[in-house]
Write a protein that holds these residues in place. Sequence first.
Motif, PDB file in Angstrom:
ATOM      1  N   CYS A  84     -56.492  82.958  73.703  1.00 48.31           N
ATOM      2  CA  CYS A  84     -57.270  82.616  74.859  1.00 48.31           C
ATOM      3  C   CYS A  84     -57.131  83.904  75.761  1.00 48.31           C
ATOM      4  O   CYS A  84     -56.200  84.776  75.785  1.00 48.31           O
ATOM      5  CB  CYS A  84     -56.718  81.521  75.615  1.00 48.31           C
ATOM      6  N   ASN A  85     -58.187  83.852  76.676  1.00 47.99           N
ATOM      7  CA  ASN A  85     -58.110  85.147  77.594  1.00 47.99           C
ATOM      8  C   ASN A  85     -58.395  86.344  76.836  1.00 47.99           C
ATOM      9  O   ASN A  85     -57.720  87.328  77.175  1.00 47.99           O
ATOM     10  CB  ASN A  85     -56.833  85.316  78.394  1.00 47.99           C
TER      11      ASN A  85
ATOM     12  N   GLY B  50     -61.574  64.968  92.593  1.00 48.79           N
ATOM     13  CA  GLY B  50     -62.334  66.278  92.110  1.00 48.79           C
ATOM     14  C   GLY B  50     -61.485  67.520  92.467  1.00 48.79           C
ATOM     15  O   GLY B  50     -61.342  67.740  93.752  1.00 48.79           O
ATOM     16  N   PHE B  51     -61.292  68.253  91.511  1.00 51.88           N
ATOM     17  CA  PHE B  51     -60.672  69.673  91.790  1.00 51.88           C
ATOM     18  C   PHE B  51     -61.454  70.774  91.425  1.00 51.88           C
ATOM     19  O   PHE B  51     -62.216  70.780  90.448  1.00 51.88           O
ATOM     20  CB  PHE B  51     -59.391  69.891  91.248  1.00 51.88           C
ATOM     21  N   ASP B  52     -61.388  71.832  92.259  1.00 49.31           N
ATOM     22  CA  ASP B  52     -62.323  73.133  92.221  1.00 49.31           C
ATOM     23  C   ASP B  52     -61.531  74.100  93.036  1.00 49.31           C
ATOM     24  O   ASP B  52     -60.391  73.839  93.461  1.00 49.31           O
ATOM     25  CB  ASP B  52     -63.579  72.787  92.618  1.00 49.31           C
TER      26      ASP B  52
ATOM     27  N   GLN C 298     -62.209  77.283  84.057  1.00 46.76           N
ATOM     28  CA  GLN C 298     -61.115  77.515  83.237  1.00 46.76           C
ATOM     29  C   GLN C 298     -61.512  76.718  81.919  1.00 46.76           C
ATOM     30  O   GLN C 298     -62.164  75.600  82.189  1.00 46.76           O
ATOM     31  CB  GLN C 298     -59.895  77.303  83.652  1.00 46.76           C
ATOM     32  N   ASP C 299     -61.232  76.971  80.694  1.00 49.46           N
ATOM     33  CA  ASP C 299     -61.317  76.267  79.727  1.00 49.46           C
ATOM     34  C   ASP C 299     -60.522  74.852  79.860  1.00 49.46           C
ATOM     35  O   ASP C 299     -61.204  73.764  79.334  1.00 49.46           O
ATOM     36  CB  ASP C 299     -60.956  76.814  78.356  1.00 49.46           C
TER      37      ASP C 299
ATOM     38  N   LYS D 175     -62.744  71.548  80.512  1.00 54.25           N
ATOM     39  CA  LYS D 175     -63.950  72.181  81.203  1.00 54.25           C
ATOM     40  C   LYS D 175     -64.855  71.119  81.480  1.00 54.25           C
ATOM     41  O   LYS D 175     -65.614  70.593  80.521  1.00 54.25           O
ATOM     42  CB  LYS D 175     -64.521  73.595  80.599  1.00 54.25           C
ATOM     43  N   PHE D 176     -65.483  71.024  82.797  1.00 49.13           N
ATOM     44  CA  PHE D 176     -66.474  69.905  83.246  1.00 49.13           C
ATOM     45  C   PHE D 176     -65.937  68.418  82.832  1.00 49.13           C
ATOM     46  O   PHE D 176     -66.912  67.765  82.463  1.00 49.13           O
ATOM     47  CB  PHE D 176     -67.833  70.371  82.454  1.00 49.13           C
ATOM     48  N   GLY D 177     -64.807  68.222  82.569  1.00 53.68           N
ATOM     49  CA  GLY D 177     -64.196  67.010  82.021  1.00 53.68           C
ATOM     50  C   GLY D 177     -63.976  65.967  83.076  1.00 53.68           C
ATOM     51  O   GLY D 177     -63.809  66.193  84.047  1.00 53.68           O
TER      52      GLY D 177
END
Length: 622
Positions: free
Chosen positions: A343-344, A414-416, A503-504, A559-561
Amino acid sequence: MVENRCSNNRGSKMSGASSLVLRASIVLGMVAAVVTVLYFTPIPDPNFKSCDRPCHDLDWPMICRVKLTIEMYQTVNQDCQDCPENSTDCSSSYCTSAEGSLRGIIIANRQLPGPAIQVCQNDILVVDVTNKIPGHSLTMHWRGQPNHEAPFMDGVPMVTQCPILSYTTFQYKFRASSPGTHFYHAYSDSDRTDGLFGALIVRQADKLEPHRKLYDVDSKDHIILLSEWSGDRSSLFEDEDELPKAILVNGKAPSVSGPTPTLFNVEKERRYRFRVAYTGGSVGCPITVSIDKHLLKIIAVDGTPINPYEVSSAELSKGERFDFVLKTTREDGAYFLRASSSCNSREIHGLAVISYGGSGVEATERKKDEKLRHFETSLCKSEIGKVCLGDVRPLNKILPELRDPQVDRQIYLGFDSALGTMDIDTGFKETPSKIYRINNFTFTYPPSPILTQPDDVASNLMCNELNVPQKCAGQAVCECVHMEHIALGSTTEIILIDQGGDQDEHIFHLHGYHFYIVGSNTFDKALTRHEAEKLDADNRLMKRNLVNPLLKDTIRVPKFGVVALRFFAKNPGFWMLRDEQSRGWTRGMDVIFQVGDLGDVVTIPTNFPTCGSFIGPDFFLL
């Protein structure tokens, strides 16, 4: 007539006396039996230094004393002699060789990884942690253990205890109540990345182990601790030198002219239980484990027994654990155990060797045409040849209290991240940076432990949706102690929502509890928390499994989960939902769950360490 009546009275008295004698005899017999059992049952020795023993269901719990001395040390130290030039020296006792290059580390008892703690379920652990690092404080967390009886032993700085200052000792004392494969580690992620971790294995009696018939050997030598390894000590800020360059398997990464791989000895035609834990790293990319020409039978995840899955490889992420059974049916020889991560835009690898009958380290190469079946702890999309976390079923069903579609307490998180300015630890002010948050709150720690010194924490430092600090009005970034209250005995559901998609995946670990993963979904774009709440109200957010969901303590949110977690709030205290990808104590994406009221928590021990801010009295120096 009178004689008859007198005779009846005498008979009644004799019958009553006989009944009393019989009852007394039964009671005395029971007392004698109990005394006999107690006499012949071994009493726990308070000075017993090692509790690594066969576990039996009728044994007394033991008091297990452990001493961990934490030091700043270095790889390829004086105990390594001529390592890496002489690879044999790299395997000598107390040689922390890693991949053979010089690097600063933080370790326990001069071992990498730290000494393994192996006990039986319900043993009492007494661990003296002595911090010998100048100018550096730390705490230790015992992953997988709920600490029902001692919430102040959970190891969260400024929440359950004060940090352990330089040259002081803190004694952790708790019951190892949760069986399975676990590990202990420094709470600070940078310390953990630098080597401060070790295995914590809690076994149970064979008759209580549900998968006991699937394996012949459960050896203390078959523990696999995986960790990312970078070229320099970890810090709070990203640096090219800190990107992982290899995967350590039990503290070793073999190189061309350096340490030999970790060796696991086995005998042919046996079934071995191996225990795997991903202890940490600066990035925390998922790691895939496989053994050449062998299948892995996965039997447990995060200490929870599951229906077995036979696969050729298995992936786990930071903080997770799994157990597998290995059948040694191949020809005598040595076979590579491979650990790989990608990854990365970077691939890293680690190696160990499974050796049949001491065959050495000349391992065979994997055949390229092997048919593969893969196991993942992620909430991936199921397909042929892949087992995803949503497919995994535990042996036990969900608690009856949690089967109702409605719960007592439902919390949407909700996190961001947002670009903002705030004071940072370097001393620079008003520096624009990416700041992480949950429900628009950026977590920070209180000035004193909120569990043990609640009166020393001002109420205006706390925040949640019902209590927004005045300083945060109209601000994109609100730094505060984010805490959600949950009534003791409540059925609770936490819905985690990735609103950022930067992030993934994000990884969260819940202290004090295991949770059921009752539902999940992945969308093509980010949902806001309010959009998720609306979809859930219309029963369109996700499908919930309220029959047999998996029980874990660490979750990977894609991601987007969106992921729904349930637990029965019966363990009072202050428990962290922690972002596993923080570099230090936090990057702002943490939450404290206060379960119950202060009166519900176990009494804090007398003379428990205290700490906090100091504001001097009103006086002038003349």
